[in-house]
Design a protein around this motif. Sequence first.
Motif, PDB file in Angstrom:
ATOM      1  N   ALA A  41       0.829  -1.209   0.000  1.00 18.58           N
ATOM      2  CA  ALA A  41       0.000   0.000   0.000  1.00 18.58           C
ATOM      3  C   ALA A  41       0.861   1.256   0.000  1.00 18.58           C
ATOM      4  O   ALA A  41       0.533   2.263  -0.624  1.00 18.58           O
ATOM      5  N   LYS A  50       0.898   0.671  -8.898  1.00 19.89           N
ATOM      6  CA  LYS A  50       0.355  -0.596  -8.413  1.00 19.89           C
ATOM      7  C   LYS A  50       0.115  -1.551  -9.593  1.00 19.89           C
ATOM      8  O   LYS A  50      -0.196  -1.107 -10.711  1.00 19.89           O
ATOM      9  N   GLY A  54      -5.965  -3.382  -3.161  1.00 17.06           N
ATOM     10  CA  GLY A  54      -5.805  -2.950  -1.771  1.00 17.06           C
ATOM     11  C   GLY A  54      -5.738  -1.443  -1.618  1.00 17.06           C
ATOM     12  O   GLY A  54      -5.910  -0.691  -2.586  1.00 17.06           O
ATOM     13  N   PRO A  55      -5.483  -0.971  -0.386  1.00 22.94           N
ATOM     14  CA  PRO A  55      -5.397   0.470  -0.116  1.00 22.94           C
ATOM     15  C   PRO A  55      -4.192   1.097  -0.805  1.00 22.94           C
ATOM     16  O   PRO A  55      -3.183   0.442  -1.042  1.00 22.94           O
ATOM     17  N   ASN A  56      -4.315   2.367  -1.127  1.00 23.78           N
ATOM     18  CA  ASN A  56      -3.236   3.100  -1.789  1.00 23.78           C
ATOM     19  C   ASN A  56      -2.727   4.199  -0.850  1.00 23.78           C
ATOM     20  O   ASN A  56      -3.408   5.190  -0.627  1.00 23.78           O
ATOM     21  N   TYR A  77      -4.243   2.715   4.258  1.00 25.61           N
ATOM     22  CA  TYR A  77      -3.979   1.443   4.937  1.00 25.61           C
ATOM     23  C   TYR A  77      -4.342   1.528   6.419  1.00 25.61           C
ATOM     24  O   TYR A  77      -4.947   0.607   6.977  1.00 25.61           O
TER      25      TYR A  77
END
Length: 256
Positions: free
Chosen positions: A38, A44, A50-52, A57
């Motif tokens: 993240a 990515k 997922g979270p960036n 996060y």
Amino acid sequence: DSAFGDATVRQVMDMTTALQYSEDYADPKADIWLYSAAASPMPKPANYKGPNGYYEYLQTVQKAGKHGDAFAYKTINTDALGWIVSRATNTDLAKLISEKLWKKLGAEQDAYMTVDAKGTPFAGGGISAGLRDLARLGQALLNDGEFNGQGIFPASVAQSIRNGADKNVFAKAGYNTMQGGSYRSMWWHFHNEFDAYAARGVHGQTIYIAPKADMVIVRFSSFPTAKNAKIDPTSLPAYEALASYLSAKQIEIYKK
């Protein structure tokens, strides 16, 4: 709604938050690697969902246990603290460190902070700084917040760190090489005869401050295993040996 939602700032600073998060670098499935993905500033992968970034996060971390019961070192606490500081001051963390510390200390070199893909500075690590400049920070703590005659931060801050924290709360983490120690405000306290405390990186990087020996040690290190317990049996006695030597020299000078 994250695990940090009902934690106090002090619990974040002392890493007594109860977080469902593993920082075992040897485990490829540990949360630290999800966190790293993240936090990465690189693009990515196409299938990444997922979270960036650090802040995204942190909002996903869930609670495990009761805040305040036990110490557990988890880097994400430092990032949460960085977010708190930035929010409270309405200032980018790197700029704040520059204005409040680096410029006042008269640093010889610029320092650099790792950022995520959104440009958020990494509070939990990834700082590149000169050896002597880190020693300046250590010296300011040793001198109760002063360096070169200038007040960098209040003496009460240095004293609070120097006092350490609850040893029983710390003992629950099971650090065999730091028995009798504690952790306060992001600093490890050894509670030895020199009242020493330190900032410690997972590969051996250290700012070691021993007030009763009037000593600051800064050490750069890239030990291949991300675990201080592997090198503490040799490193900690070495630091104490230096403190003992300097203490003896001070007594000798005083007698003369």
